[in-house]
Each structure stands twice: as structure tokens, then as C-alpha cells.
Design an enzyme around this catalytic site. Structure first.
Site, PDB file in Angstrom:
ATOM      1  N   GLY A  81     -10.255   6.689 -28.667  1.00 17.08           N
ATOM      2  CA  GLY A  81     -11.557   6.265 -29.174  1.00 17.08           C
ATOM      3  C   GLY A  81     -12.025   7.116 -30.349  1.00 17.08           C
ATOM      4  CG  ASN A 117      -8.151   0.814 -20.911  1.00 19.04           C
ATOM      5  OD1 ASN A 117      -8.738   1.232 -21.907  1.00 19.04           O
ATOM      6  ND2 ASN A 117      -8.743   0.040 -20.022  1.00 19.04           N
ATOM      7  N   GLY A 131     -10.256   1.442 -27.986  1.00 16.66           N
ATOM      8  CA  GLY A 131      -9.618   2.455 -28.830  1.00 16.66           C
ATOM      9  C   GLY A 131      -8.421   1.887 -29.570  1.00 16.66           C
ATOM     10  CE1 TYR A 155     -21.751   3.267 -22.518  1.00 21.87           C
ATOM     11  CE2 TYR A 155     -24.046   3.465 -23.172  1.00 21.87           C
ATOM     12  CZ  TYR A 155     -22.733   3.911 -23.248  1.00 21.87           C
ATOM     13  OH  TYR A 155     -22.422   4.985 -24.050  1.00 21.87           O
TER      14      TYR A 155
HETATM   15  P1  NAD Z   1     -15.047   4.272 -28.264  1.00 20.89           P
HETATM   16  O1  NAD Z   1     -15.223   2.885 -27.773  1.00 20.89           O
HETATM   17  O2  NAD Z   1     -14.553   4.485 -29.643  1.00 20.89           O
HETATM   18  O3  NAD Z   1     -14.073   5.089 -27.292  1.00 20.89           O
HETATM   19  C1  NAD Z   1     -13.990   4.855 -25.913  1.00 20.89           C
HETATM   20  C2  NAD Z   1     -12.516   4.942 -25.506  1.00 20.89           C
HETATM   21  O4  NAD Z   1     -12.426   4.759 -24.082  1.00 20.89           O
HETATM   22  C3  NAD Z   1     -11.659   3.856 -26.150  1.00 20.89           C
HETATM   23  O5  NAD Z   1     -10.495   4.427 -26.686  1.00 20.89           O
HETATM   24  C4  NAD Z   1     -11.340   2.918 -24.994  1.00 20.89           C
HETATM   25  O6  NAD Z   1     -10.113   2.227 -25.155  1.00 20.89           O
HETATM   26  C5  NAD Z   1     -11.321   3.874 -23.820  1.00 20.89           C
HETATM   27  N1  NAD Z   1     -11.576   3.235 -22.521  1.00 20.89           N
HETATM   28  C6  NAD Z   1     -12.594   2.392 -22.190  1.00 20.89           C
HETATM   29  N2  NAD Z   1     -12.483   2.025 -20.899  1.00 20.89           N
HETATM   30  C7  NAD Z   1     -11.375   2.647 -20.413  1.00 20.89           C
HETATM   31  C8  NAD Z   1     -10.735   2.668 -19.152  1.00 20.89           C
HETATM   32  N3  NAD Z   1     -11.208   1.964 -18.096  1.00 20.89           N
HETATM   33  N4  NAD Z   1      -9.601   3.407 -18.995  1.00 20.89           N
HETATM   34  C9  NAD Z   1      -9.094   4.119 -20.032  1.00 20.89           C
HETATM   35  N5  NAD Z   1      -9.672   4.155 -21.262  1.00 20.89           N
HETATM   36  C10 NAD Z   1     -10.793   3.418 -21.444  1.00 20.89           C
HETATM   37  O7  NAD Z   1     -16.442   4.993 -28.047  1.00 20.89           O
HETATM   38  P2  NAD Z   1     -16.967   6.441 -28.495  1.00 20.89           P
HETATM   39  O8  NAD Z   1     -18.128   6.236 -29.376  1.00 20.89           O
HETATM   40  O9  NAD Z   1     -15.834   7.296 -28.956  1.00 20.89           O
HETATM   41  O10 NAD Z   1     -17.540   6.978 -27.100  1.00 20.89           O
HETATM   42  C11 NAD Z   1     -16.836   7.915 -26.296  1.00 20.89           C
HETATM   43  C12 NAD Z   1     -17.698   8.296 -25.109  1.00 20.89           C
HETATM   44  O11 NAD Z   1     -18.926   8.881 -25.559  1.00 20.89           O
HETATM   45  C13 NAD Z   1     -18.092   7.118 -24.209  1.00 20.89           C
HETATM   46  O12 NAD Z   1     -18.050   7.530 -22.867  1.00 20.89           O
HETATM   47  C14 NAD Z   1     -19.510   6.814 -24.629  1.00 20.89           C
HETATM   48  O13 NAD Z   1     -20.247   6.243 -23.574  1.00 20.89           O
HETATM   49  C15 NAD Z   1     -20.029   8.196 -25.003  1.00 20.89           C
HETATM   50  N6  NAD Z   1     -21.133   8.106 -25.967  1.00 20.89           N
HETATM   51  C16 NAD Z   1     -20.917   7.813 -27.269  1.00 20.89           C
HETATM   52  C17 NAD Z   1     -21.993   7.717 -28.150  1.00 20.89           C
HETATM   53  C18 NAD Z   1     -21.817   7.436 -29.617  1.00 20.89           C
HETATM   54  O14 NAD Z   1     -22.824   7.357 -30.341  1.00 20.89           O
HETATM   55  N7  NAD Z   1     -20.623   7.303 -30.146  1.00 20.89           N
HETATM   56  C19 NAD Z   1     -23.306   7.909 -27.680  1.00 20.89           C
HETATM   57  C20 NAD Z   1     -23.476   8.165 -26.334  1.00 20.89           C
HETATM   58  C21 NAD Z   1     -22.392   8.291 -25.479  1.00 20.89           C
END
Ligand code: NAD
Ligand code: UDP
Length: 311
Positions: free
Chosen positions: A11, A33, A37, A144
Site C-alpha cells: 500500500g 493480498n 495495493g 471502516y
Molecule cells: P492503501 O489502500 O494504499 O494500503 C492498504 C494496503 O492493505 C493495500 O496494499 C491492500 O492491498 C492491503 N490490504 C487490504 N486488506 C488486506 C487484507 N485483508 N489482507 C492483506 N492485505 C490487505 O492505504 P494506505 O493509505 O496506505 O493506508 C494504510 C493504513 O493506514 C490503513 O490501515 C489505513 O486504514 C490507515 N490510515 C491511512 C490514512 C491515510 O490518510 N492514508 C489515514 C488513516 C488511517
């Protein structure tokens, strides 16, 4: 040398975290998975002898010998987490249970990526960690918001029951390179629309606000937090607040775009004001964002221009 597990490794945020942790001489295991990502985000690490990748869904248990775990796996953008809300909820709940079980067995420290969404449509601003939130439990964002709230409950109960060292990081809107062009969040949408001189899609009247943190600042905060004794919850973000209208106009200016704003319906339960109080993060881990919004956005604009628009 630390052995560090990162879930959600392919991700956006994880790709920056992995780079930093490898640069600092750690051994990193990534699992993902590929729900949202991309392999492109980890390609650069695959030849590194200190990096291993395993394709795995965190809803199912896993085992690795590690001493730190960053649990980042979860779709984070509203369109993606709403696409399959049951999967999102399972990822939040079973995902954190599996991470906590691993922490319990191995004694590893764990950092749970929680979110400002746990505050819901907050009726205080800025939001501090003592605020319990104002969350709709049955709406389209609930898979979420409530999933992440349940994760916080589980982290807290595992700490109380088993004396493990699990931390809750409440991440506020973060942006930067490696966001997916189809991610659907406001920063990537507006930048791509502006670079293509297309209409900028403002939802609602654009008077709602968000506060934007450049990803390098967030990574610094996550690592400082992991290396501290504090377990949180802890807000991590940048209090630099914009209304969505102001943000649209700022992106138009930075990209010298000819785009104009168009107004579309506001999605259900879209929070009205979002701004972190980061006093606790300053006090407990010495966190203070150092990148200006202009610097972070120019880096992000350059990334989108080079990767998607001119290629
Ligand atoms: P993103 O969608 O780019 O990354 C999430 C990753 O998790 C992806 O690679 C996806 O394939 C993987 N994933 C999802 N479900 C899965 C599963 N069941 N098994 C294995 N892999 C799985 O999002 P991001 O912005 O990089 O966010 C990363 C984390 O940070 C998340 O938990 C998100 O809730 C948290 N977050 C992000 C933000 C933001 O502004 N970017 C804000 C608050 C919280
Ligand atoms: N938004 C918008 N146009 C878009 C995408 C998002 O006006 O193309 C708004 C959205 O309604 C919200 C804010 O921008 O008020 C931030 O949305 P995002 O999906 O980035 O994250 P959120 O903080 O809502 O999870």
C-alpha cells in the site's frame, strides 16, 4: 537488527515505511493480498536481501519470527472500503486479532494503524485523544469507522489481559508519492484532475475541512511511536487545515491548471471538520511535522505528472 513485519506492505503508506526501515538496516517482512495495493510499490525492495514478501490475506492467521509488527493492512479510501464492507470489517477485526496473537506469541511490539475516522463527524475541533467520537454505527462508512474502533478495543483488551506492548496510532489524512491514481481520495483525485485540466469534483458545497500530512512526516511519527514506551492512543497528522474549496483552488494554483470546480452530492456521513490536536504526540514522542503543505504537494504533483500524465 530488528525483524519487522508490515501488513498491507504493497500500500501507499507501507511503501514509504518499508523504504525507511530498510535504509535504517532492519530486516522487513511484508504481507499483502493486493486488494488495493500494487506490486509496483514493492518492486524496488524485492532484490533486497533484507526484504521478504508473502502474498497473504490478514483475515487468515499467520506466523513470522519478528520483534515489531506494523498492522497497516486495510483499504483506506472510502470508495475502496465501501466496495466490500464485510471484507473491510473482517480485515479490521480478524486482521488485528491475528496481529495481536502474533505479538502475544512472539513478544513483538505492535503498532495498529487506526484513523481519525474513529472520531466520526466530530463535534469538537481540533480532535484530541480524549474525545470519544460521534460515529454512525449503521451507515456506509461504518464498516471502516466501527471496524477501526473495534480494532482499538481489541488492542486495549490484549494490552490489559496479556500485558503485551500494542500501540494505537490515529492517523489523519496523509498524502504523498505512491498513492494510486484510482485511489479515490481527495488529494489524488484533485491533482490528477488538475493535471489533465478536467473538472475538479468537489463533493457537497466544499465547506467541509481536512488537515493534510505529508507521508514522510507520518513515517517519522510511526517510527518514533514504535520506538517509544507509550501505547497511546496517539493522533498523528498535520493540523494544517483547508476547506475542500480552498484545497481545490490551491491545487489549481500549484499545477497552473485551467480546471474549474464542479459540485457533486456530498457522500453520506462525510465528516464536517477534521483537524488533529497533536500536543500529546509532541509531548510523548517528540513528533512535530516538518514538511510544508506546499513542499509535500509539489512532490506529489511531480510524482503524478511523471508516473501517469506524461508516460
Ligand atoms: P492503501 O489502500 O494504499 O494500503 C492498504 C494496503 O492493505 C493495500 O496494499 C491492500 O492491498 C492491503 N490490504 C487490504 N486488506 C488486506 C487484507 N485483508 N489482507 C492483506 N492485505 C490487505 O492505504 P494506505 O493509505 O496506505 O493506508 C494504510 C493504513 O493506514 C490503513 O490501515 C489505513 O486504514 C490507515 N490510515 C491511512 C490514512 C491515510 O490518510 N492514508 C489515514 C488513516 C488511517
Ligand atoms: N472529496 C471531494 N472530491 C473528491 C474526493 C473527496 O470533495 O473527488 C471530499 C470528501 O467528500 C471529503 C474530503 O474530500 O469531504 C476528503 O475525502 P477523502 O476521501 O480524501 O478522505 P476522508 O477524510 O473523507 O476519509
Amino acid at each position: 537488527m530488528n525483524r519487522i513485519l508490515i501488513t498491507g506492505a504493497a500500500g501507499f503508506i507501507a511503501s514509504h515505511l518499508i523504504k525507511r526501515l530498510l535504509d535504517e538496516g532492519n530486516f522487513v517482512i511484508g504481507i499483502d493480498n493486493f486488494y488495493t495495493g500494487s506490486r509496483v510499490n514493492i518492486n524496488a525492495f524485492l532484490g533486497n536481501k533484507n526484504f521478504d514478501f508473502v502474498e497473504h490475506d490478514v483475515i487468515e492467521p499467520y506466523y513470522f519470527e519478528v520483534n515489531q509488527i506494523y498492522n497497516l493492512a486495510c483499504p483506506a479510501s472510502p470508495p475502496h472500503y465501501q466496495k466490500d464492507p464485510i471484507f473491510t470489517f473482517k480485515t479490521c477485526v480478524f486482521g488485528v486479532i491475528n496481529a495481536l496473537e502474533l505479538a502475544k506469541i512472539t513478544g513483538a511490539k505492535l503498532l495498529q494503524a487506526s484513523t481519525s475516522e474513529i472520531y466520526g463527524n466530530a463535534n469538537i475541533c481540533p480532535q484530541d485523544e480524549k474525545y470519544f467520537g460521534n460515529v454512525n454505527p449503521i451507515g456506509i462508512r461504518s464498516c471502516y469507522d466501527e471496524g477501526k474502533r473495534a480494532s482499538e478495543t481489541l488492542v486495549s483488551d490484549y494490552n490489559r489481559l496479556f500485558g503485551i506492548n500494542a500501540k494505537i496510532a490515529r492517523i489523519f489524512n496523509t498524502y504523498g508519492e505512491n498513492m494510486d491514481i484510482n485511489d479515490g481520495r481527495v488529494v489524488s483525485n484533485f491533482i490528477v484532475q488538475a493535471l489533465e485540466n478536467k473538472d475538479i469534483t468537489v463533493y457537497g458545497d466544499g465547506s467541509q475541512s481536512r488537515s493534510f500530512c505529508y507521508v514522510e512526516d507520518l513515517i517519522e511519527g510511526l517510527i518514533l511511536f514504535m520506538n517509544s514506551d507509550f501505547t497511546g492512543p496517539l493522533n498523528l497528522g498535520n493540523p494544517c487545515e483547508f476547506t475542500i474549496n480552498e484545497f481545490a483552488n490551491y491545487i489549481i494554483k500549484l499545477t497552473s491548471s485551467k480546471s474549474k470546480c464542479i459540485y457533486m452530492p456530498l457522500p453520506q456521513d462525510d465528516p464536517y471538520k477534521r483537524k488533529p490536536d497533536i500536543s500529546l504526540a509532541k509531548e510523548k514522542i517528540g513528533f512535530s511535522p516538518k514538511y510544508s503543505i506546499e513542499y509535500g504537494l509539489m512532490k506529489t504533483i511531480k510524482y503524478f505528472r511523471e508516473r501517469y500524465i506524461c508516460s
